[in-house]
Design a protein around this motif. Structure first.
Motif, PDB file in Angstrom:
ATOM      1  N   HIS A 190       0.823  -1.218   0.000  1.00  0.00           N
ATOM      2  CA  HIS A 190       0.000   0.000   0.000  1.00  0.00           C
ATOM      3  C   HIS A 190       0.859   1.272   0.000  1.00  0.00           C
ATOM      4  O   HIS A 190       0.661   2.149  -0.850  1.00  0.00           O
ATOM      5  CB  HIS A 190      -0.951  -0.028   1.190  1.00  0.00           C
ATOM      6  CG  HIS A 190      -1.996   1.037   1.141  1.00  0.00           C
ATOM      7  ND1 HIS A 190      -2.854   1.298   2.184  1.00  0.00           N
ATOM      8  CD2 HIS A 190      -2.335   1.947   0.176  1.00  0.00           C
ATOM      9  CE1 HIS A 190      -3.661   2.288   1.867  1.00  0.00           C
ATOM     10  NE2 HIS A 190      -3.373   2.697   0.663  1.00  0.00           N
ATOM     11  N   PRO A 191       1.829   1.422   0.920  1.00  0.00           N
ATOM     12  CA  PRO A 191       2.660   2.641   0.860  1.00  0.00           C
ATOM     13  C   PRO A 191       3.527   2.711  -0.392  1.00  0.00           C
ATOM     14  O   PRO A 191       3.783   3.809  -0.896  1.00  0.00           O
ATOM     15  CB  PRO A 191       3.507   2.564   2.137  1.00  0.00           C
ATOM     16  CG  PRO A 191       3.430   1.155   2.577  1.00  0.00           C
ATOM     17  CD  PRO A 191       2.111   0.624   2.115  1.00  0.00           C
TER      18      PRO A 191
ATOM     19  N   THR B 275       1.335   4.027  -3.148  1.00  0.00           N
ATOM     20  CA  THR B 275       1.024   5.428  -2.890  1.00  0.00           C
ATOM     21  C   THR B 275       2.228   6.325  -3.185  1.00  0.00           C
ATOM     22  O   THR B 275       2.083   7.414  -3.752  1.00  0.00           O
ATOM     23  CB  THR B 275       0.575   5.608  -1.424  1.00  0.00           C
ATOM     24  OG1 THR B 275      -0.559   4.756  -1.181  1.00  0.00           O
ATOM     25  CG2 THR B 275       0.179   7.050  -1.150  1.00  0.00           C
ATOM     26  N   ALA B 276       3.422   5.880  -2.788  1.00  0.00           N
ATOM     27  CA  ALA B 276       4.632   6.659  -3.066  1.00  0.00           C
ATOM     28  C   ALA B 276       4.866   6.789  -4.564  1.00  0.00           C
ATOM     29  O   ALA B 276       5.206   7.873  -5.067  1.00  0.00           O
ATOM     30  CB  ALA B 276       5.836   5.993  -2.397  1.00  0.00           C
TER      31      ALA B 276
ATOM     32  N   LEU C 258       1.875   9.365   1.819  1.00  0.00           N
ATOM     33  CA  LEU C 258       2.722   8.197   2.054  1.00  0.00           C
ATOM     34  C   LEU C 258       2.663   7.749   3.511  1.00  0.00           C
ATOM     35  O   LEU C 258       2.520   6.562   3.805  1.00  0.00           O
ATOM     36  CB  LEU C 258       4.163   8.514   1.655  1.00  0.00           C
ATOM     37  CG  LEU C 258       5.209   7.438   1.975  1.00  0.00           C
ATOM     38  CD1 LEU C 258       4.836   6.110   1.320  1.00  0.00           C
ATOM     39  CD2 LEU C 258       6.589   7.892   1.525  1.00  0.00           C
TER      40      LEU C 258
ATOM     41  N   ALA D 245      -0.719   6.112   4.265  1.00  0.00           N
ATOM     42  CA  ALA D 245      -0.829   4.783   3.652  1.00  0.00           C
ATOM     43  C   ALA D 245       0.022   3.748   4.378  1.00  0.00           C
ATOM     44  O   ALA D 245      -0.273   2.547   4.320  1.00  0.00           O
ATOM     45  CB  ALA D 245      -0.416   4.855   2.180  1.00  0.00           C
ATOM     46  N   ALA D 246       1.072   4.205   5.068  1.00  0.00           N
ATOM     47  CA  ALA D 246       1.972   3.288   5.761  1.00  0.00           C
ATOM     48  C   ALA D 246       1.472   2.880   7.139  1.00  0.00           C
ATOM     49  O   ALA D 246       2.073   2.001   7.777  1.00  0.00           O
ATOM     50  CB  ALA D 246       3.356   3.937   5.895  1.00  0.00           C
TER      51      ALA D 246
ATOM     52  N   SER E  38       4.657  -1.908  12.330  1.00  0.00           N
ATOM     53  CA  SER E  38       4.639  -0.545  11.798  1.00  0.00           C
ATOM     54  C   SER E  38       5.619   0.366  12.527  1.00  0.00           C
ATOM     55  O   SER E  38       6.018   1.402  11.980  1.00  0.00           O
ATOM     56  CB  SER E  38       3.228   0.038  11.870  1.00  0.00           C
ATOM     57  OG  SER E  38       2.825   0.245  13.214  1.00  0.00           O
TER      58      SER E  38
ATOM     59  N   ILE F 206      10.233   4.862   6.776  1.00  0.00           N
ATOM     60  CA  ILE F 206       9.599   5.782   5.831  1.00  0.00           C
ATOM     61  C   ILE F 206       9.842   7.230   6.224  1.00  0.00           C
ATOM     62  O   ILE F 206      10.148   8.090   5.391  1.00  0.00           O
ATOM     63  CB  ILE F 206       8.090   5.482   5.731  1.00  0.00           C
ATOM     64  CG1 ILE F 206       7.882   4.197   4.926  1.00  0.00           C
ATOM     65  CG2 ILE F 206       7.335   6.642   5.078  1.00  0.00           C
ATOM     66  CD1 ILE F 206       6.461   3.711   4.888  1.00  0.00           C
TER      67      ILE F 206
END
Length: 311
Positions: free
Chosen positions: A239-240, A243-244, A262, A265-266, A298, A305
Motif C-alpha cells: 500500500h505505501p 502510494t509513493a 505516504l 498509507a503506511a 509498523s 519511511i
C-alpha cells in the motif's frame, strides 16, 4: 522513534486493558460484542458526522491527492480480492480480507503521526484521507457484505432486503447527514456539537478495548498464518509503495501532501475490519491477529519511511 512509540503505545495499552479485564472477569464474555455495537451504532457515526459537517469545499480542492489515495486503496483492495478468490475463499471473507489489506489506521495513528511529523499544515489531507477510509471504503465494504448476505434467487427481493439494511445503517447515514450540514453552511448548536464530539471520541478507545476482550476469549483457531502474513505485507509494504509511486512520480503532489499521503498509507490495519468481521461473524480471530502484528511491525516500517522522507 520515540514520537512513534508515544502514538502507538496507547493503542497497545487499550488492547491490553481489554484483554486484562476479560481475563480478570471484570467484563463479561458478551462485552466485546456490546462494545463493538456501541462503536458501530453510536461512536463511529458520530465521529464521521462531526468530521464531515466541519468540512468546506476548499478542503477538497486538491483532487489529485484524492485520486492518489483512492487509487492506492482500490488497487490493494482488488488485488487482495483476486488472490483470495483464486484461493477459493467465500465472498464474505474475501470482502473482509480485502478491506483489511487497504484499510489504514488514519484516524487513531495517522493523524497524530502527521501532527508530530509535519505540523498542522498536514491536517487537510489527513482529514480527507480519514473520510475516504473510515467513511467511503467502510461503506463500500458494508454494501458488498449486505449484498452477499441477502443474495438469493429472487433478485428483486435481494435488492429490497439489501436496501432496507443499508438505509438503516448509521455508518452510511451519518456521513450523508454530515455532508448535508456542511453544504448548507448551517452551524449546529454548541451543545449538539459537543454531543457528537463526546460520542466520536469514544469510538477508537472502545474499538480497541473490544479487540482486547475478543483476544482474551478462547478461540478454536484455524490455520490462517498465511493469510495474516499476506494482509500485513500488503498493508505495510504494498500500500505505501503504490502510494509513493503515485504521489511522487506518476501524479506528483506538492511535497507536504505527498509526504502525508505516504505516511497515512503506511499506517497499520485499523480496527474497522475487525468490527465488521465480528459483526458479520466472519474471521474475527484472523483480523485481530493481523491488526496486532501490523501495528507492532509498523514501528519499524514507519520509522524507515520517515527517515526516507527526511532525506
Amino acid at each position: 522513534m520515540l514520537a512513534i512509540f508515544n502514538v502507538v503505545f496507547p493503542v497497545f495499552a487499550l488492547i491490553f486493558l481489554g484483554f486484562l479485564c476479560r481475563k480478570r472477569n471484570i467484563l463479561s464474555v458478551n462485552a466485546a460484542s456490546e462494545l463493538n455495537r456501541f462503536v458501530i451504532y453510536l461512536g463511529l457515526p458520530a465521529l464521521l458526522f462531526d468530521s464531515i459537517a466541519r468540512l468546506t469545499p476548499a478542503d477538497f480542492s486538491n483532487l489529485r491527492f484524492i485520486a492518489v489515495f483512492a487509487i492506492g486503496i482500490v488497487a490493494v483492495f482488488l488485488l487482495t480480492a483476486w488472490i483470495k478468490w483464486r484461493q477459493g475463499a467465500v465472498a464474505g471473507d474475501i470482502i473482509i480480507d480485502s478491506l483489511s489489506a487497504s484499510y489504514a489506521n488514519v484516524g487513531f495513528l495517522g493523524i497524530p503521526l502527521c501532527l508530530l511529523s509535519f505540523g498542522h499544515d498536514s491536517m487537510p489531507p489527513a482529514v480527507i484521507a480519514m473520510i475516504m477510509t473510515a467513511c467511503l471504503l467502510f461503506a463500500v465494504a458494508i454494501v458488498l457484505l449486505e449484498i452477499c448476505l441477502h443474495a438469493d434467487k429472487h433478485i428483486g427481493r435481494s435488492l429490497l432486503n439489501t436496501g432496507n439494511s443499508l438505509i438503516r445503517n448509521p455508518i452510511l447515514i451519518a456521513p450523508i447527514l454530515g455532508a448535508i450540514v456542511a453544504a448548507s453552511g448551517y452551524a449546529l448548536p454548541s451543545g449538539v456539537q459537543q454531543l457528537f464530539k463526546l460520542l466520536g471520541a469514544a469510538a477508537s478507545p472502545c474499538a480497541l478495548v473490544s479487540l482486547g476482550l475478543f483476544l482474551a476469549q478462547p478461540i478454536a483457531r484455524k490455520d490462517g498464518n498465511g493469510s495474516v502474513a499476506m494482509l500485513v505485507g500488503f498493508k505495510l509494504l504494498l500500500h505505501p509503495a503504490l502510494t509513493a509511486l503515485l504521489a511522487y512520480w506518476i501524479l506528483p503532489l506538492p511535497k507536504l501532501w505527498a509526504d502525508t499521503a505516504l505516511l497515512l498509507a503506511a499506517t497499520p490495519i485499523g480496527t474497522g475490519p475487525f468490527m465488521l468481521a465480528e459483526l458479520y461473524q466472519r474471521e474475527a480471530a484472523l483480523m485481530s491477529r493481523a491488526i496486532l502484528i501490523s501495528t507492532c511491525l509498523s514501528l519499524i516500517s514507519i520509522s524507515l519511511i520517515l527517515a526516507w522522507i527526511a532525506r
